[in-house]
Design an enzyme around this catalytic site. Structure first.
Site, PDB file in Angstrom:
ATOM      1  N   ASN A   1      41.595  48.433  53.172  1.00 15.56           N
ATOM      2  CA  ASN A   1      41.939  47.457  52.131  1.00 15.56           C
ATOM      3  C   ASN A   1      43.453  47.460  51.890  1.00 15.56           C
ATOM      4  OD1 ASN A   1      42.014  45.695  49.985  1.00 15.56           O
ATOM      5  ND2 ASN A   1      40.319  46.668  48.884  1.00 15.56           N
TER       6      ASN A   1
ATOM      7  N   GLY B   1      43.873  40.576  38.849  1.00 14.27           N
ATOM      8  CA  GLY B   1      43.768  42.026  39.075  1.00 14.27           C
ATOM      9  C   GLY B   1      44.860  42.787  38.345  1.00 14.27           C
ATOM     10  N   SER B   2      46.064  42.264  38.372  1.00 16.89           N
ATOM     11  CA  SER B   2      47.177  42.909  37.659  1.00 16.89           C
ATOM     12  C   SER B   2      46.915  42.941  36.162  1.00 16.89           C
ATOM     13  CB  SER B   2      48.489  42.169  37.925  1.00 16.89           C
ATOM     14  OG  SER B   2      48.839  42.247  39.280  1.00 16.89           O
TER      15      SER B   2
ATOM     16  N   GLY C   1      47.106  36.814  39.559  1.00 15.18           N
ATOM     17  CA  GLY C   1      47.474  37.833  38.585  1.00 15.18           C
ATOM     18  C   GLY C   1      46.310  38.438  37.832  1.00 15.18           C
TER      19      GLY C   1
ATOM     20  N   ILE D   1      37.467  47.824  40.889  1.00 15.93           N
ATOM     21  CA  ILE D   1      38.173  46.645  40.416  1.00 15.93           C
ATOM     22  C   ILE D   1      37.810  45.542  41.393  1.00 15.93           C
ATOM     23  CG2 ILE D   1      40.300  47.364  41.582  1.00 15.93           C
ATOM     24  CD1 ILE D   1      41.826  45.680  39.425  1.00 15.93           C
TER      25      ILE D   1
ATOM     26  N   GLU E   1      36.460  53.216  38.825  1.00 16.05           N
ATOM     27  CA  GLU E   1      35.388  53.163  39.820  1.00 16.05           C
ATOM     28  C   GLU E   1      35.503  51.903  40.668  1.00 16.05           C
ATOM     29  OE1 GLU E   1      32.008  54.239  41.974  1.00 16.05           O
ATOM     30  OE2 GLU E   1      33.288  55.431  40.674  1.00 16.05           O
TER      31      GLU E   1
ATOM     32  N   VAL F   1      37.970  41.098  41.829  1.00 13.07           N
ATOM     33  CA  VAL F   1      38.317  39.750  41.382  1.00 13.07           C
ATOM     34  C   VAL F   1      37.681  38.786  42.370  1.00 13.07           C
ATOM     35  CG1 VAL F   1      40.184  38.103  40.982  1.00 13.07           C
ATOM     36  CG2 VAL F   1      40.476  40.510  40.320  1.00 13.07           C
TER      37      VAL F   1
ATOM     38  N   TYR G   1      48.712  49.083  44.842  1.00 15.57           N
ATOM     39  CA  TYR G   1      48.782  50.404  44.212  1.00 15.57           C
ATOM     40  C   TYR G   1      50.134  51.072  44.464  1.00 15.57           C
ATOM     41  CZ  TYR G   1      43.729  49.744  43.881  1.00 15.57           C
ATOM     42  OH  TYR G   1      42.479  49.247  43.618  1.00 15.57           O
TER      43      TYR G   1
END
Length: 174
Positions: free
Chosen positions: A131, A104-105, A102, A92, A90, A94, A138
């Site tokens: 975005n 988000g990864s 890193g 993500i 739904e 940061v 992605y």
């Protein structure tokens, strides 16, 4: 070495998660009034009948002020008739101070592992077309734009539309 740890969210995180939801809303150009409050997050994420799960990035303690969350990834479970079990991401998010570190990864890797452990065959999400940083991320992961590949369009009914559509659909049944 990362300045954060990734872990499952706890009920006491709901206040900070709500604050980050507000920050995300601002980042996304205020997509409308936020209709959630801390009580709703507690009930829906940690109550008897959970509707979502959440992973958080927690800053490692630097001072006596205690931990602070710097990111979250909220997800839920669904079922695909073409693939079986799947996870739907739904949100993500940061915080600005932790971007390009890193975080988000690491959040994405954490929930991908959870999805694989649950036997999921797909992770699905939507992203705003403006975005571009997220889209690049992605694509780097190997994600496919389902609108382009399969011609999918995403629709939803808000609460008012649910009420009116139900009235319309059941009007002829009486």
């Amino acid at each position: 070495m990362a300045d954060y740890i990734i872990r499952d969210a706890r009920v006491e995180d709901c206040g900070e998660i709500l604050q980050m939801l507000k920050e995300l809303q601002e980042f996304c150009n205020n997509w409308g009034p936020l209709k959630l409050d801390e009580h709703t997050l507690r009930r829906d994420g940690f109550g008897e009948h959970k509707f979502f799960d959440c992973a958080v990035a927690e800053e490692k303690k630097k001072e006596e002020s205690g931990p602070a969350l710097v990111g979250y990834l909220l997800y839920y479970w669904a079922y695909s008739t073409s693939a079986g079990r799947m996870m739907v991401v739904e949100d993500i998010y940061v915080r600005q101070s932790n971007r390009t570190k890193g975080t988000g990864s690491a959040l994405w890797a954490y929930v991908t592992k959870v999805a694989m452990e649950k036997g999921c065959k797909r992770i699905q999400w939507i992203v705003h077309d403006w975005n571009t940083n997220a889209i690049k991320f992605y694509k780097k992961l190997g994600a496919v734009d389902m609108c382009i590949r399969n011609g999918w369009l995403v629709y939803n009914l808000d609460a008012d539309a649910m009420i009116s559509s139900l009235a319309m659909l059941t009007a002829n049944k009486q």
